[in-house]
Scaffold this motif. Structure first.
Motif, PDB file in Angstrom:
ATOM      1  N   SER A 152       0.706  -1.256  -0.082  1.00  0.00           N
ATOM      2  CA  SER A 152       0.167  -0.133  -0.220  1.00  0.00           C
ATOM      3  C   SER A 152       0.932   1.325  -0.087  1.00  0.00           C
ATOM      4  N   LEU A 153       2.088   1.263  -0.408  1.00  0.00           N
ATOM      5  CA  LEU A 153       2.992   2.529  -0.735  1.00  0.00           C
ATOM      6  C   LEU A 153       2.968   2.601  -2.180  1.00  0.00           C
ATOM      7  N   SER A 154       3.294   3.791  -2.502  1.00  0.00           N
ATOM      8  CA  SER A 154       3.860   4.129  -4.092  1.00  0.00           C
ATOM      9  C   SER A 154       5.172   3.994  -4.079  1.00  0.00           C
ATOM     10  N   GLY A 155       5.534   2.557  -4.466  1.00  0.00           N
ATOM     11  CA  GLY A 155       7.065   2.562  -4.235  1.00  0.00           C
ATOM     12  C   GLY A 155       7.595   2.656  -5.746  1.00  0.00           C
ATOM     13  N   GLY A 156       9.028   3.198  -5.915  1.00  0.00           N
ATOM     14  CA  GLY A 156       9.601   3.038  -7.015  1.00  0.00           C
ATOM     15  C   GLY A 156      11.114   2.989  -6.645  1.00  0.00           C
ATOM     16  N   VAL A 157      11.737   3.046  -8.011  1.00  0.00           N
ATOM     17  CA  VAL A 157      13.298   3.214  -7.615  1.00  0.00           C
ATOM     18  C   VAL A 157      13.754   4.659  -8.598  1.00  0.00           C
ATOM     19  N   GLY A 189       9.311   4.879  -1.419  1.00  0.00           N
ATOM     20  CA  GLY A 189       7.970   4.545  -1.085  1.00  0.00           C
ATOM     21  C   GLY A 189       7.293   5.676  -0.456  1.00  0.00           C
ATOM     22  N   GLU A 190       5.911   6.049  -0.877  1.00  0.00           N
ATOM     23  CA  GLU A 190       5.258   7.239  -0.239  1.00  0.00           C
ATOM     24  C   GLU A 190       3.739   7.072   0.232  1.00  0.00           C
ATOM     25  N   ILE A 191       3.394   7.538   1.035  1.00  0.00           N
ATOM     26  CA  ILE A 191       1.812   7.379   1.503  1.00  0.00           C
ATOM     27  C   ILE A 191       1.411   8.779   1.763  1.00  0.00           C
ATOM     28  N   GLY A 192       0.081   8.928   1.649  1.00  0.00           N
ATOM     29  CA  GLY A 192      -0.595  10.179   1.922  1.00  0.00           C
ATOM     30  C   GLY A 192      -0.644  11.241   0.601  1.00  0.00           C
ATOM     31  N   GLU A 193      -1.352  12.311   0.695  1.00  0.00           N
ATOM     32  CA  GLU A 193      -1.375  13.172  -0.304  1.00  0.00           C
ATOM     33  C   GLU A 193      -1.028  14.329  -0.088  1.00  0.00           C
ATOM     34  N   GLY A 194      -0.405  14.864   1.323  1.00  0.00           N
ATOM     35  CA  GLY A 194       0.181  16.065   1.581  1.00  0.00           C
ATOM     36  C   GLY A 194       1.633  16.239   1.341  1.00  0.00           C
ATOM     37  N   ARG A 195       2.196  17.118   1.692  1.00  0.00           N
ATOM     38  CA  ARG A 195       3.739  17.302   1.416  1.00  0.00           C
ATOM     39  C   ARG A 195       4.372  16.510   2.753  1.00  0.00           C
ATOM     40  N   PRO A 196       5.506  15.729   2.399  1.00  0.00           N
ATOM     41  CA  PRO A 196       6.142  14.856   3.447  1.00  0.00           C
ATOM     42  C   PRO A 196       6.764  15.686   4.643  1.00  0.00           C
ATOM     43  N   HIS A 197       5.935  14.839   5.723  1.00  0.00           N
ATOM     44  CA  HIS A 197       6.457  15.543   7.022  1.00  0.00           C
ATOM     45  C   HIS A 197       7.239  14.547   7.800  1.00  0.00           C
ATOM     46  N   ILE A 198       7.175  13.322   7.383  1.00  0.00           N
ATOM     47  CA  ILE A 198       7.850  12.406   7.970  1.00  0.00           C
ATOM     48  C   ILE A 198       8.865  11.686   7.053  1.00  0.00           C
ATOM     49  N   VAL A 199       9.874  11.510   7.359  1.00  0.00           N
ATOM     50  CA  VAL A 199      10.926  10.742   6.412  1.00  0.00           C
ATOM     51  C   VAL A 199      11.624   9.866   7.177  1.00  0.00           C
ATOM     52  N   ALA A 252      -6.092   5.351   4.891  1.00  0.00           N
ATOM     53  CA  ALA A 252      -6.466   5.689   3.544  1.00  0.00           C
ATOM     54  C   ALA A 252      -7.736   6.111   3.157  1.00  0.00           C
ATOM     55  N   GLY A 253      -7.822   7.433   2.547  1.00  0.00           N
ATOM     56  CA  GLY A 253      -9.030   8.068   2.301  1.00  0.00           C
ATOM     57  C   GLY A 253      -9.604   8.993   3.277  1.00  0.00           C
ATOM     58  N   THR A 254      -8.857   9.189   4.575  1.00  0.00           N
ATOM     59  CA  THR A 254      -9.072   9.754   5.663  1.00  0.00           C
ATOM     60  C   THR A 254      -8.390  11.117   5.471  1.00  0.00           C
ATOM     61  N   GLU A 255      -9.038  12.194   6.482  1.00  0.00           N
ATOM     62  CA  GLU A 255      -8.696  13.470   6.460  1.00  0.00           C
ATOM     63  C   GLU A 255      -6.962  13.424   6.631  1.00  0.00           C
ATOM     64  N   SER A 256      -6.721  12.461   7.871  1.00  0.00           N
ATOM     65  CA  SER A 256      -5.251  12.298   8.099  1.00  0.00           C
ATOM     66  C   SER A 256      -4.526  12.052   6.544  1.00  0.00           C
ATOM     67  N   TRP A 257      -5.027  11.219   5.732  1.00  0.00           N
ATOM     68  CA  TRP A 257      -4.335  10.804   4.564  1.00  0.00           C
ATOM     69  C   TRP A 257      -4.127  12.143   3.579  1.00  0.00           C
ATOM     70  N   SER A 278       7.312   9.668   3.527  1.00  0.00           N
ATOM     71  CA  SER A 278       8.269   8.925   2.817  1.00  0.00           C
ATOM     72  C   SER A 278       9.049   8.001   3.316  1.00  0.00           C
ATOM     73  N   VAL A 279       9.255   7.019   2.524  1.00  0.00           N
ATOM     74  CA  VAL A 279      10.195   5.983   3.060  1.00  0.00           C
ATOM     75  C   VAL A 279      11.338   5.861   1.879  1.00  0.00           C
ATOM     76  N   GLY A 280      12.603   6.388   2.463  1.00  0.00           N
ATOM     77  CA  GLY A 280      13.579   6.567   1.534  1.00  0.00           C
ATOM     78  C   GLY A 280      14.711   5.430   1.893  1.00  0.00           C
ATOM     79  N   VAL A 281      14.996   4.530   1.045  1.00  0.00           N
ATOM     80  CA  VAL A 281      16.055   3.545   1.536  1.00  0.00           C
ATOM     81  C   VAL A 281      17.084   3.644   0.227  1.00  0.00           C
ATOM     82  N   PHE A 282      18.172   4.246   0.765  1.00  0.00           N
ATOM     83  CA  PHE A 282      19.181   4.835  -0.262  1.00  0.00           C
ATOM     84  C   PHE A 282      20.314   3.747  -0.677  1.00  0.00           C
TER      85      PHE A 282
END
Length: 160
Positions: free
Chosen positions: A60-65, A73-83, A131-136, A142-146
């Motif tokens: 359930s994350l939008s994952g990519g390289v 990987g990212e979740i939510g629709e706002g700007r990243p607050h937690i990395v 997912a789909g809530t106001e929190s979302w 963002s999950v960054g694995v570098f």
């Protein structure tokens, strides 16, 4: 090292096959175990990055390289607050992947495949529960694995 759930029979012993052991693990433990089986010394992290991006997508994350080879990987629709940030590479050499005394062992289990597996599993739980809530809509994670020595996070592509 990841402690295994206490409510099931011990996973140790020579009579079980690798496949049988994997079926006894919960999904979080399976994620770590699979990551540990992918060899990823510095400079050779692409296979692990692609596998991790696909795993994040299944969780359930939008994952990519990105173009630097980082799994993101990212979740939510706002700007990243937690990395949540980690790295993919390990030192060269092999340590057998094994389950012993209720723990999973292998090259990178502590530094840093165990931590990034934890990041992905935690973010997945947040994604599923919000997912789909106001929190979302209001914030994101963002999950960054570098990969070793690289830190560009701009695109989501992975060629197998």
């Amino acid at each position: 090292m990841l402690a295994l759930a206490e409510q099931r029979p011990p996973l140790d012993g020579c009579t079980r096959t690798s496949g049988e052991l994997r079926r006894l693990l919960n999904p979080d433990e399976q994620l770590l175990l699979e990551a540990l089986t992918i060899y990823s010394p510095s400079g050779k992290e692409q296979q692990l990055a692609c596998w991790l991006a696909q795993a994040m997508g299944r969780l359930s994350l939008s994952g990519g390289v990105d173009e630097a080879g980082n799994a993101v990987g990212e979740i939510g629709e706002g700007r990243p607050h937690i990395v949540l940030l980690g790295h993919l590479d390990t030192v060269p050499g092999f340590i057998p992947v094994e389950i012993r005394d209720g723990s999973i062992y292998g090259r990178g289990a502590v530094d840093a495949k165990g931590p990034f597996a934890t990041f992905v599993c935690a973010a997945s739980r947040v994604a599923i529960s919000t997912a789909g809530t106001e929190s979302w809509r209001r914030c994101s994670t963002s999950v960054g694995v570098f990969t070793c020595g690289r830190s560009s996070v701009t695109s989501n592509s992975c060629s197998a």
